[in-house]
Write an enzyme that holds these catalytic residues in place. Structure first.
Site, mmCIF file in Angstrom:
data_model
loop_
_atom_site.group_PDB
_atom_site.id
_atom_site.type_symbol
_atom_site.label_atom_id
_atom_site.label_comp_id
_atom_site.label_asym_id
_atom_site.label_seq_id
_atom_site.Cartn_x
_atom_site.Cartn_y
_atom_site.Cartn_z
ATOM 1 C CE LYS A 106 -5.792 -2.876 2.910
ATOM 2 N NZ LYS A 106 -6.204 -4.014 4.058
ATOM 3 N N GLY B 231 -4.432 -12.650 3.207
ATOM 4 C CA GLY B 231 -4.183 -14.001 3.228
ATOM 5 C C GLY B 231 -2.891 -14.208 2.133
ATOM 6 C CD GLU C 27 -0.091 -4.795 6.519
ATOM 7 O OE1 GLU C 27 1.068 -4.240 5.954
ATOM 8 O OE2 GLU C 27 -1.014 -5.201 5.919
ATOM 9 C CD GLU D 50 -8.022 -5.609 -8.233
ATOM 10 O OE1 GLU D 50 -8.238 -5.422 -9.302
ATOM 11 O OE2 GLU D 50 -8.454 -5.140 -7.183
ATOM 12 N N GLY E 205 -1.229 -15.037 8.819
ATOM 13 C CA GLY E 205 -0.773 -14.123 7.606
ATOM 14 C C GLY E 205 -1.637 -12.966 7.162
ATOM 15 C CE LYS F 293 -1.464 -2.872 2.381
ATOM 16 N NZ LYS F 293 -1.872 -3.896 3.540
ATOM 17 C CB VAL G 63 -8.022 -1.822 -1.993
ATOM 18 C CG1 VAL G 63 -9.429 -1.851 -1.186
ATOM 19 C CG2 VAL G 63 -7.348 -0.595 -1.841
HETATM 20 N N1 HSE Z 1 -3.087 -6.469 7.116
HETATM 21 C C1 HSE Z 1 -3.964 -6.383 5.868
HETATM 22 C C2 HSE Z 1 -5.406 -6.836 6.672
HETATM 23 C C3 HSE Z 1 -3.662 -7.283 4.828
HETATM 24 O O1 HSE Z 1 -5.342 -7.359 7.542
HETATM 25 O O2 HSE Z 1 -6.295 -6.606 5.698
HETATM 26 C C4 HSE Z 1 -4.246 -6.888 3.583
HETATM 27 O O3 HSE Z 1 -3.902 -5.537 3.200
#
Ligand code: HSE
Length: 342
Positions: free
Chosen positions: A226, A323, A211, A151, A208, A127, A154
């Site tokens: 976002k 993910g 961040e 893509e 996963g 981002k 977001v």
């Molecule tokens: N850390 C972000 C989330 C990952 O949890 O949405 C995807 O951008």
């Protein structure tokens, strides 16, 4: 058959998810006339390698999953940092997957700029460069006749950007509202089921979704980034992170969540951007919504975005927002877009 030689900068969750998709879908892609070959990987922890003939996704995955450095593989060059890899590798596409920094965008923004300057397409799920430097980077890509694929920034691989720009662009998007952070939505769902905040966060990290520094998620910075991307890319705005009225979920307690449930309501971290007479108004805030509200049923790491348009009314997209495979898929979507336009 068209072959795309890729440099992967970063081989963490998303890079490995993408490699897994190539390993499993390579033959299917070939039927669509596309062959993706990873010629270089540069990762600060897992090592850096370049082999002009390419690495198979399986050998890359097997090596890191065995806990070994990528530099144990046969390669023409080893140990190159990202900058040198972008400067010296013969490649068509940079896939930029280094860690997100929403304050400076670095090092990703320099990597993307360098690749575009060299005439390579760039794809990122990061981002930072998009929230902070989209107009400059998109202009540079256009000038060089290459694409800047974003893509995955977001809603991961769920096509929120392509839907908003290509398919709803002509409908006149006036407002975008939704749940755009998987980690916080996952934590709020888990807490409603009785988990503690710290267990739910640890779980989101293990899956996963979070961040590298989850403060970015729980304090709403990720969602704010976002919102900036949605506003600047889909509404032609020019806002920055500081223009988003931002609040995270860290002040919500298990008691707040249980009380909301008892009253048939639910806390959600709602991101919103709306066109106004003098620009746009953007926010990220915990919001109490009724159980009958369409966003109330969006649980776990799932994201949702409602586009309010002049010609179509409301259009809602629901899908994975984080993910490794879901985000890896975003890279494939951008690669297919490059392929279709070739
Ligand atoms: N850390 C972000 C989330 C990952 O949890 O949405 C995807 O951008």
């Amino acid at each position: 058959m068209r072959t795309y030689r890729l440099i992967l900068v970063g081989f963490g969750n998303v890079g490995q998810g993408f490699a897994q998709i190539l390993r499993e879908q390579g033959e299917e892609l070939a039927t669509q006339g596309l062959q993706a070959v990873i010629v270089a990987v540069s990762d600060l922890l897992k090592g850096s390698v370049y082999r002009p003939a390419g690495f198979s996704p399986a050998e890359l995955l097997d090596t890191v999953q065995a806990g070994k450095s990528l530099e144990t593989l046969d390669a023409t060059a080893k140990g190159w940092d990202a900058q040198r890899s972008i400067a010296e590798c013969e490649a068509d596409v940079l896939v930029e997957l280094s860690y997100t920094d929403l304050k400076t965008g670095e090092p990703a923004v320099s990597h993307v700029r360098q690749a575009l300057q060299r005439g390579m397409h760039a794809i990122t799920t990061n981002k930072g460069p998009v929230a902070l430097h989209y107009p400059e980077l998109a202009e540079l890509a256009a000038e060089k006749g290459v694409q800047f694929g974003i893509e995955g920034t977001v809603m991961s691989g769920t096509p929120s950007m392509r839907l908003g720009s290509e398919l709803l662009g002509a409908a006149g998007v006036t407002k975008i509202q939704g749940i755009v952070n998987g980690t916080t939505n996952y934590i709020l769902s888990q807490m409603e089921d009785g988990a503690s905040y710290s267990d739910a966060l640890a779980d989101a990290q293990a899956q996963g979704y979070a961040e590298a520094d989850p403060t970015g998620d729980v304090e709403g910075f990720d969602a704010a980034g976002k919102v900036v991307i949605l506003a600047n890319v889909l509404m032609g705005a020019k806002i920055s992170m500081a223009d988003v009225d931002r609040q995270g979920i860290t002040k919500l307690t298990s008691r707040d969540i249980a009380e909301a449930r008892a009253e048939k309501t639910r806390w959600k971290l709602i991101a919103s951007v709306e066109k106004t007479a003098d620009g746009v108004k953007a926010s990220v805030k915990p919001t109490l919504i009724s159980m009958t509200h369409p966003l109330a049923s969006v649980g776990g790491a799932t994201n949702a975005v409602t586009y309010s348009t002049k010609l179509l009314g409301d259009v809602t997209l629901i899908g994975p927002g984080a993910g490794r495979l879901a985000t890896g898929y975003a890279i494939l979507g951008d690669l297919m877009a490059i392929h279709r336009s070739a």
